[in-house]
Structure formats: C-alpha cells, structure tokens
Design an enzyme around this catalytic site. Structure first.
Site, short mmCIF file in Angstrom:
data_model
loop_
_atom_site.label_atom_id
_atom_site.label_comp_id
_atom_site.label_asym_id
_atom_site.label_seq_id
_atom_site.Cartn_x
_atom_site.Cartn_y
_atom_site.Cartn_z
N ARG A 1 50.17 34.75 44.92
CA ARG A 1 49.68 35.72 43.94
C ARG A 1 49.85 37.13 44.49
O ARG A 1 49.70 37.37 45.70
CB ARG A 1 48.19 35.44 43.69
CG ARG A 1 47.50 36.33 42.68
CD ARG A 1 47.98 36.13 41.29
NE ARG A 1 47.03 36.61 40.29
CZ ARG A 1 47.35 36.81 39.02
NH1 ARG A 1 48.58 36.58 38.58
NH2 ARG A 1 46.46 37.23 38.16
N THR B 1 55.18 35.08 31.80
CA THR B 1 54.82 33.95 32.66
C THR B 1 55.71 32.76 32.34
O THR B 1 56.25 32.64 31.25
CB THR B 1 53.31 33.59 32.51
OG1 THR B 1 52.54 34.78 32.62
CG2 THR B 1 52.84 32.60 33.53
N SER C 1 43.44 34.98 37.95
CA SER C 1 44.54 34.50 37.12
C SER C 1 44.06 33.34 36.25
O SER C 1 43.00 32.76 36.50
CB SER C 1 45.67 34.03 38.03
OG SER C 1 46.67 33.36 37.30
N SER C 2 44.86 33.03 35.26
CA SER C 2 44.59 31.82 34.45
C SER C 2 45.67 30.77 34.67
O SER C 2 45.62 29.69 34.05
CB SER C 2 44.56 32.18 32.96
OG SER C 2 43.56 33.12 32.70
N GLY D 1 49.01 33.45 29.20
CA GLY D 1 47.88 34.35 29.45
C GLY D 1 46.56 33.59 29.48
O GLY D 1 46.45 32.53 30.09
N1 GLY Z 1 49.08 37.25 34.47
C1 GLY Z 1 48.53 36.11 33.84
C2 GLY Z 1 47.67 35.32 34.72
O1 GLY Z 1 47.86 35.30 35.92
O2 GLY Z 1 46.75 34.69 34.25
#
Ligand code: GLY
Length: 555
Positions: free
Chosen positions: A96, A366, A437-438, A458
């Site tokens: 990340r 993503t 993050s998700s 997202g």
């Molecule tokens: N940028 C989307 C996430 O990491 O959840």
C-alpha cells in the site's frame, strides 16, 4: 506433514472443520482471471515457461500497470494475498502507498479548516509513496522462481510497442481529461493531441519501459534509489509535491497475517489492515451468523445483509486505520460477541437509520486478478492508483503515473472522500502512515473447494465480495458470482444502491415499506475476477466479470 501441522494452529473449536479444509490439495490445472486479456495471456505464458503463481502474479500486475493505466500503475500500490502450497503459508503482501514524511493532517484544509476541493485527487500532492514496484521485487525475491527480467519482460514489450485504445479507455480518459492535461508528460503519453485518443490509437510508454528495465535489473534500488528516484522526486517537487529521498529509499513492503474467519462451514481469508476489507467482511458475516439466515425469506435476507453492511461500515468509519499507527482490538472487533452487540438493534421488519447524508461514487479505478497454478499455489491481488488515472500526474522522464491514494485518508473527521466514505482520527493523515483501503483480495476454503476472488469498486469492494461469498451457498460456478447483480450499503449515505436486477420488484416494494432508501445505479458495480478449484476432481474453473473487458483462462 508440516503443511497439515501448520494448518492445525486453527482454534480448537474448529479443529475438525480445519482438518477437512486444510489438507493439501492438488490442482490439475492452472488458471488466471484478470481485468485485461493481455495480462491474462502474459501470465499464462509465464506459467508455461515454468513460473509459479507468484511469477505469474508479477507479470499480471506489471502488464495491468501498462495496459490499464486508469486502474493500476507502477505509481500505485496494492495487496497481494498469497497461499504457498508447499508449507501452507498464507500471507498478505502489503504494498500500500504511504503518506510522505512531510504530510500532515491538515494538508488538504484551507485557512478556515475546510477541505480544499480536489487537492487530494489531482496532481503530485495527492500521491502517496508507491508500493507496487517494491511489492513486485518482494514477490520475486521471496516467492517466485524466475528472475524479474523474465517476469517483467511482457510489460516492457507492451510499454514499448504500445496497446490500442478502446471504448473503456476513452471513457476513463474523458472523465479525467483535465487532470491528464495538467501534466505535460501524462498528456503526451495518455492523450492524443491533448485530447481523448481515437479508437485504435496506440499508447506507447517508452519512458516507462526504461523505468521497468531499471527495476528488472536493480530490483528495489532500480526504482526507489538512483536515477529513476531522482527523476520521480524532481517531477513531484517541481510541481507542488512534498516527496523526499527518504520517502522513496525508506519505503518498505510489509508481510501481514490475513484476517481469517469462518462462516457456515467456510473459512474466509481476506485482507488485513490497512485494508478494511477483512475486518468489515468478518463483521458482516458474524452478524449474519447470529440469525437462521437460510430460513429467512429472500427479502428478509437482503434486509439483514443491508443492516449488517450498515453496521460494519459504521465501525469502519469509527475505528479503522493503519494498524501500525492506531491501537485496535482486532480480536474484539472481529468476534462473534461484538457482532452480536452490533446486531442487537436490528429489527427484521424495519430499516435502521444512519445519521447524516453524504454522496458516494465509484470510478472504474483499481483492478483485481486471481491466479492458481497446478501446484495449488494461489494469489488474489487487488491493485490501485485510486481514482481513474490516479492523480493524472507523470513525473517527466519516468513514465510513472502517480496515484492519488492520499484521498483514502480522512482529510477531516466526518468529511466524505471521493467514495463518500467518512472516517475518524484513526484514518487521519500522519507522516509515513498507510491510508485505509477497501481492497479485499480473498480466499474462501471449504471441504468442497477453494475460491480465489476480488474486485475493484472503491467503497463497494467489500460488499461485492460479501455477496459473491453468499452466492457460493447456491452455486460453485464462479461465473455466477462475478456476474451477480449487486447492492450496497455503506452506513453513510443512508441508502441502498443497487444494480438493475439485484432486487425484484416485490423486494423493492417490501424494502421500501421497511424504510430503506433505495437508489438504482446505472453504472455497473465492480469488475470481479474469480477462480474455483474443486478439491475432489482437481478441476479448476475461472470467470471474468461481464461488466469489464477482462479474460479468464484455464490451462
Ligand atoms: N483506493 C481504493 C481503496 O484502496 O479502497
């Protein structure tokens, strides 16, 4: 035998269940499902050259970074969930992005304390320190069989020779046109005469090819130190960014134990913090476990799933952040006891209320891919640069498109980010911290088989993976999971978003009568990539979401 022994570290109460699902399995076939046919075919070739699932993961990540610049890139980050069959090791590679050391909690606020529009979305100030290049090096050095020169080669060729622009690229570039125009290098690479390219236009990335050669030859130092790093820093700093040499040279990938929980005779292995995915999913499933879910009517099942989503996302907003920076009682948060408390005020006949209203959005940013090799090694990886085309900024001479992942921090408590997610102090900006993050790369293991799955989308990622796991109760065909119409609730805004077909007319009527605010969404949710291994037969099946342009291949 050591593989079985490792697996038996499961809690005692689940020993018998653990025995059934943890025995080593032999896949007769390999498979890759990814969001782009070029990435899938490049990964399959690497498997044919003698690479394992981890080699293929490097290749697929790298090719996606070239051909899907609106979804992931070398200026981004991600989570690679790994299972190594030889010793049953399961680990999440945390690549990340991190906040630069000069970042601070008020950096996107004006003098009156209000969030400055777009400051955390466009340009180099919105970019965290990239993790993807370091993660690929880490995979190569610790898990793969082939040298990086070989596994990065397909991406280097594609960066040099280019790929053709299609309809989806045009849509994403149109969406982020101004941000791309604001960066001289991004415009040169991703636009045609400063505009959305025509269909069939070839996007060539010679600078990126050079950067990737440095990475292939020198590993970590090829990107985070030396001439590439110098160019990255100059580009960022000349254009208002705050990165320093120490940010790049000090970036570290972290190996984290995944979040593991059980639901209905399934063992679910998912992303750990700084992804909220595993924790939020554990909470949702633990709440469902408190009910006789199977025997509820379809509409009551959906109502209960929505109420579980609402509560788990409220917990996300309140408590979750980078576990290296905030003290969290994860055992408690993911316990059945805690879920029971959360479920106490659920009324099976009425919608609860989330307070306040904000708006949610989902870009087609993503990306996700799933891989299994014929040894049984597997990878579920979700990668991102956040918004489509990330920050839209490319430091000159690098070809590296930078993320705008800083927007995943909570710029101000209670103020929604681009996905409408709110957060608290736990996810406030701090130097060197990873933003929440998700992204939820996930394995699901049962006595019948093993699923590998994930999706972009997202804030909706977690609820999409949740619904795919629920769909496994009825079908073991991954095509069914990935194409399933979906619904979503994230606490705030207090509404259920749904795709066409996710709710029947009768369900819409009844859920509305219960007090749910329903909002049909025209843009499709996500782009799921899934694989299923049938343990009995060793047969592998794979599926790529019909919503996207991806490809699944079994060999
Ligand atoms: N940028 C989307 C996430 O990491 O959840």
């Amino acid at each position: 035998m050591s593989a079985v022994f490792n697996c038996l570290k499961a809690p005692l109460w689940s020993l018998f269940f653990a025995l059934l699902i943890c025995l080593p399995v032999q896949a007769n076939q390999s498979a890759i499902a990814s969001a782009h046919p070029l990435a899938t075919s490049a990964g399959i070739k690497v498997l044919e050259q003698g690479g394992n699932a981890f080699d293929a993961a490097i290749t697929v990540s790298a090719v996606l970074g070239v051909v899907e610049p609106y979804s992931s890139a070398f200026g981004g980050g991600g989570f690679w969930l790994l299972h190594r069959e030889s010793d049953q090791k399961q680990v999440m590679i945390d690549g990340r992005e991190k906040a630069p050391l000069a970042a601070h909690k008020d950096m996107y606020l004006d003098a009156s304390g209000n969030v400055i529009a777009n400051a955390s979305i466009n340009g180099p100030l919105s970019a965290g320190i990239p993790g993807t290049p370091a993660a690929l090096v880490h995979l190569a050095e610790n898990y793969a069989l082939l040298p990086l020169q070989q596994t990065l080669a397909p991406a280097i060729v594609l960066a040099e020779q280019g790929f053709e622009v299609g309809e989806f690229y045009q849509k994403m570039a149109g969406w982020r046109l101004q941000a791309l125009r604001d960066s001289f290098s991004a415009s040169e690479i991703f636009l045609q005469d400063d505009d959305v390219p025509e269909t069939g236009y070839r996007v060539r990335q010679p600078d990126l090819a050079k950067t990737l050669r440095h990475l292939a030859e020198k590993g970590f130092d090829g990107f985070y130190r030396g001439e590439v790093a110098e160019r990255l820093l100059k580009g960022v700093r000349d254009n208002g960014g705050i990165w320093t040499e120490k940010d790049l040279s000090g970036y570290q990938v972290i190996e984290r134990p995944p979040v593991v929980f059980n639901y209905n005779n399934k063992k679910i292995i998912s992303a750990a913090l700084p992804s909220s995915g595993g924790v939020v999913m554990a909470q949702i499933f633990n709440i469902l476990s408190a009910y006789d879910f199977k025997n509820l009517s379809q509409v009551k099942q959906k109502h209960l799933v929505i109420e579980a989503m609402r509560r788990a996302y409220q917990q996300r907003a309140k408590y979750l952040g980078d576990s290296d920076f905030v003290t969290l009682n994860l055992e408690k948060l993911t316990s059945k006891f805690h879920a029971g408390r959360l479920a106490e005020d659920i009324d099976l006949n009425r919608a609860s209320l989330s307070k306040g209203l904000v708006s949610a959005a989902e870009g087609r940013d993503t990306t996700h891919f799933s891989i299994i090799d014929n040894e049984g090694n597997r990878v579920a990886a979700t990668l991102s640069i956040n918004y489509p085309f990330g920050s839209g900024f490319v430091p000159e001479g690098t070809g590296v498109l930078l993320n705008d992942e800083m927007d995943d921090f909570s710029a101000s408590p209670g103020v929604p980010n681009v996905y409408g997610l709110v957060g608290s102090q736990a996810n406030a900006i701090e130097p060197g911290k990873r933003m929440l993050s998700s992204m939820s790369p996930t394995f699901v293991e049962s006595d019948k088989g093993i699923a590998i799955l994930g999706t972009p989308g997202g804030s909706r990622i977690i609820t999409m993976v949740t619904q795919a796991i629920l769909a496994m109760e009825d079908s073991l065909d991954p095509k069914q999971w990935v194409d399933l119409p979906r619904f979503h609730h994230q606490y705030l805004p207090d509404q259920v978003e749904y795709e066409s077909g996710a709710l029947t007319a009768e369900e819409i009527k009844q859920l509305t009568a219960m007090g749910h605010q329903l909002q049909q969404v025209d843009n499709p949710f996500g782009n799921m990539q899934a694989i299923y291994l049938d343990k009995k037969t060793g047969k592998v099946s794979a599926a790529s979401d019909s919503r996207g342009i991806g490809a699944a291949q079994v060999k």
